[in-house]
Design a protein around this motif. Structure first.
Motif, mmCIF file in Angstrom:
data_model
loop_
_atom_site.group_PDB
_atom_site.id
_atom_site.type_symbol
_atom_site.label_atom_id
_atom_site.label_comp_id
_atom_site.label_asym_id
_atom_site.label_seq_id
_atom_site.Cartn_x
_atom_site.Cartn_y
_atom_site.Cartn_z
ATOM 1 N N GLN A 28 38.810 36.684 46.846
ATOM 2 C CA GLN A 28 38.970 36.715 48.298
ATOM 3 C C GLN A 28 40.122 37.619 48.704
ATOM 4 O O GLN A 28 40.038 38.392 49.661
ATOM 5 C CB GLN A 28 39.235 35.296 48.846
ATOM 6 C CG GLN A 28 38.090 34.328 48.645
ATOM 7 C CD GLN A 28 38.261 33.489 47.388
ATOM 8 O OE1 GLN A 28 38.826 33.944 46.407
ATOM 9 N NE2 GLN A 28 37.750 32.267 47.408
ATOM 10 N N VAL A 31 39.142 41.303 48.133
ATOM 11 C CA VAL A 31 38.233 41.806 49.162
ATOM 12 C C VAL A 31 38.983 42.045 50.473
ATOM 13 O O VAL A 31 38.734 43.027 51.181
ATOM 14 C CB VAL A 31 37.051 40.828 49.360
ATOM 15 C CG1 VAL A 31 36.319 41.111 50.659
ATOM 16 C CG2 VAL A 31 36.091 40.955 48.192
ATOM 17 N N SER A 32 39.921 41.175 50.777
ATOM 18 C CA SER A 32 40.717 41.343 51.992
ATOM 19 C C SER A 32 41.484 42.662 51.945
ATOM 20 O O SER A 32 41.505 43.428 52.922
ATOM 21 C CB SER A 32 41.684 40.165 52.126
ATOM 22 O OG SER A 32 42.619 40.427 53.135
ATOM 23 N N SER A 99 32.242 43.725 53.471
ATOM 24 C CA SER A 99 33.341 42.804 53.766
ATOM 25 C C SER A 99 33.475 42.628 55.276
ATOM 26 O O SER A 99 33.972 41.600 55.745
ATOM 27 C CB SER A 99 34.657 43.255 53.124
ATOM 28 O OG SER A 99 34.859 44.635 53.257
ATOM 29 N N ARG A 102 31.130 39.983 56.062
ATOM 30 C CA ARG A 102 31.775 38.733 55.637
ATOM 31 C C ARG A 102 32.757 38.255 56.719
ATOM 32 O O ARG A 102 32.807 37.060 57.040
ATOM 33 C CB ARG A 102 32.507 38.972 54.311
ATOM 34 C CG ARG A 102 33.305 37.791 53.817
ATOM 35 C CD ARG A 102 33.830 38.052 52.404
ATOM 36 N NE ARG A 102 34.738 37.009 51.957
ATOM 37 C CZ ARG A 102 36.063 37.068 52.088
ATOM 38 N NH1 ARG A 102 36.629 38.103 52.673
ATOM 39 N NH2 ARG A 102 36.818 36.089 51.641
ATOM 40 N N SER A 117 32.965 30.652 49.391
ATOM 41 C CA SER A 117 33.848 31.728 49.807
ATOM 42 C C SER A 117 34.102 32.712 48.668
ATOM 43 O O SER A 117 34.115 33.922 48.841
ATOM 44 C CB SER A 117 35.154 31.128 50.323
ATOM 45 O OG SER A 117 36.256 31.847 49.885
ATOM 46 N N LYS A 118 34.255 32.170 47.450
ATOM 47 C CA LYS A 118 34.489 33.012 46.278
ATOM 48 C C LYS A 118 33.230 33.823 45.946
ATOM 49 O O LYS A 118 33.306 35.038 45.714
ATOM 50 C CB LYS A 118 34.866 32.107 45.105
ATOM 51 C CG LYS A 118 35.443 32.852 43.924
ATOM 52 C CD LYS A 118 36.041 31.828 42.956
ATOM 53 C CE LYS A 118 36.814 32.498 41.838
ATOM 54 N NZ LYS A 118 37.646 31.512 41.124
ATOM 55 N N ALA A 121 32.741 36.620 48.422
ATOM 56 C CA ALA A 121 33.677 37.727 48.200
ATOM 57 C C ALA A 121 33.187 38.613 47.058
ATOM 58 O O ALA A 121 33.166 39.848 47.170
ATOM 59 C CB ALA A 121 35.079 37.185 47.909
#
Ligand code: HEM
Lengths: 142, 127
Positions: A28, A31-32, A99, A102, A117-118, A121
């Protein structure tokens, strides 16, 4: 602004000491960061190239040829710079697109459950690589 | 937003007096970008070649020039909003103002060149 105490926490609050991250690495977080890096990359390098490409096209055949020459060999195929920029920008686009989706999904409050969530990502990165590969394979096969 | 006076909460403007417009416009343009960039990548992939004649005749079509204009407007507005957040995150004090002005200049100048170039190709005499 100058009168504000400088010791207040800032966003993003990354470090708790010298090279000591406040976060533990995970998909996560990766990806952020990728969303930001790809967005910034496209906004700078991508924008300049898009504008240069369009302006060269509008300026005429000679200007367009000098634009192409920067990224291609004398046979017309991509040179090293052409490949690095081409693959870099397409991978950035597809990663940011995935993303970004997402982001929009999580904005609705969905997909915050730990495992989901994982997986989500990781999926953005897998799909981004797959779409980039598909794009270049399609171009190559034509 | 939740900690101010009740009238402040109703207005929802927060300390920047901007409310949620920035966030919302980033989302609106994100949705538009999704469609425009998918169209752009499909259209590029299906081009017969990347030589001057092929690309020029591609951009001359209204079916390409109009989406390209929309793409420039949506993407450039989107990254202007996005880079503003990046500046707010990392730059503090006076440097922040300078960077914001430079960001606006960069966005407006590059957008103007891109839009002019698209219009010139689309509205120009047949080559
Ligand atoms: C393809 C469709 C796209 C989607 C779905 C999308 C989605 C998003 C979303 C939802 C955000 C907000 C993230 C947040 O609030 O933290 C964002 C930020 C951003 N986007 Fe996009 N975007 C797209 C295309 C683009 C393109 C083409 C560019 C650049 C030319 C771009 C540049 C940026 C930048 C610079 C940010 C700020 C990043 C940050 O705050 O770290 N985006 N995008």
């Amino acid at each position: 602004m100058a009168s504000r105490p400088t010791s207040r926490p800032r966003s993003p609050h990354l470090f708790s000491g010298f090279l000591r991250l406040n976060y533990r690495w995970g998909p996560q977080m990766l990806v952020s960061i990728l969303h930001r890096v790809t967005g910034d990359g496209m906004a700078t390098v991508g924008t300049v190239l898009l504008v240069w490409w369009l302006a060269a096209l509008a300026a005429g055949e000679a200007a367009y040829a000098s634009f192409r020459d920067v990224f291609t060999t004398s046979t017309g195929s991509l040179n090293l710079l052409g490949w690095v920029i081409g693959v870099g920008l397409t991978l950035s686009l597809f990663q940011h697109m995935m993303s970004g989706i997402r982001h929009l999904v999580m904005d609705t409050g969905a997909a915050f459950e730990l495992k989901t969530s994982k997986t989500f990502a990781v999926a953005t990165m897998v799909v981004a690589i797959a779409l980039t590969a598909a794009f270049w394979l399609y171009l190559g096969m034509k | 937003m939740g900690t101010g006076t009740s009238i402040g909460r109703v207005r929802g403007l927060g300390s920047a007096h901007q409310g949620t417009h920035h966030w919302w416009h980033q989302r609106l343009t994100a949705g538009a970008n999704l469609f425009l960039m998918l169209w752009f990548m499909f259209s590029l992939a299906r081009l017969s070649g990347f030589d001057y004649a092929s690309v020029h005749s591609w951009l001359r079509s209204a079916w390409v020039a109009i989406p390209m204009l929309l793409l420039v407007v949506s993407i450039f507005y989107h990254f202007r909003l996005g880079l503003q957040v990046v500046i707010e995150d990392y730059a503090h004090h006076e440097g922040k103002v300078v960077l914001m002005v430079l960001l606006s200049l960069f966005t407006v100048a590059t957008a103007a060149i891109a839009i002019f170039a698209i219009l010139k190709v689309a509205l120009g005499a047949a080559a």
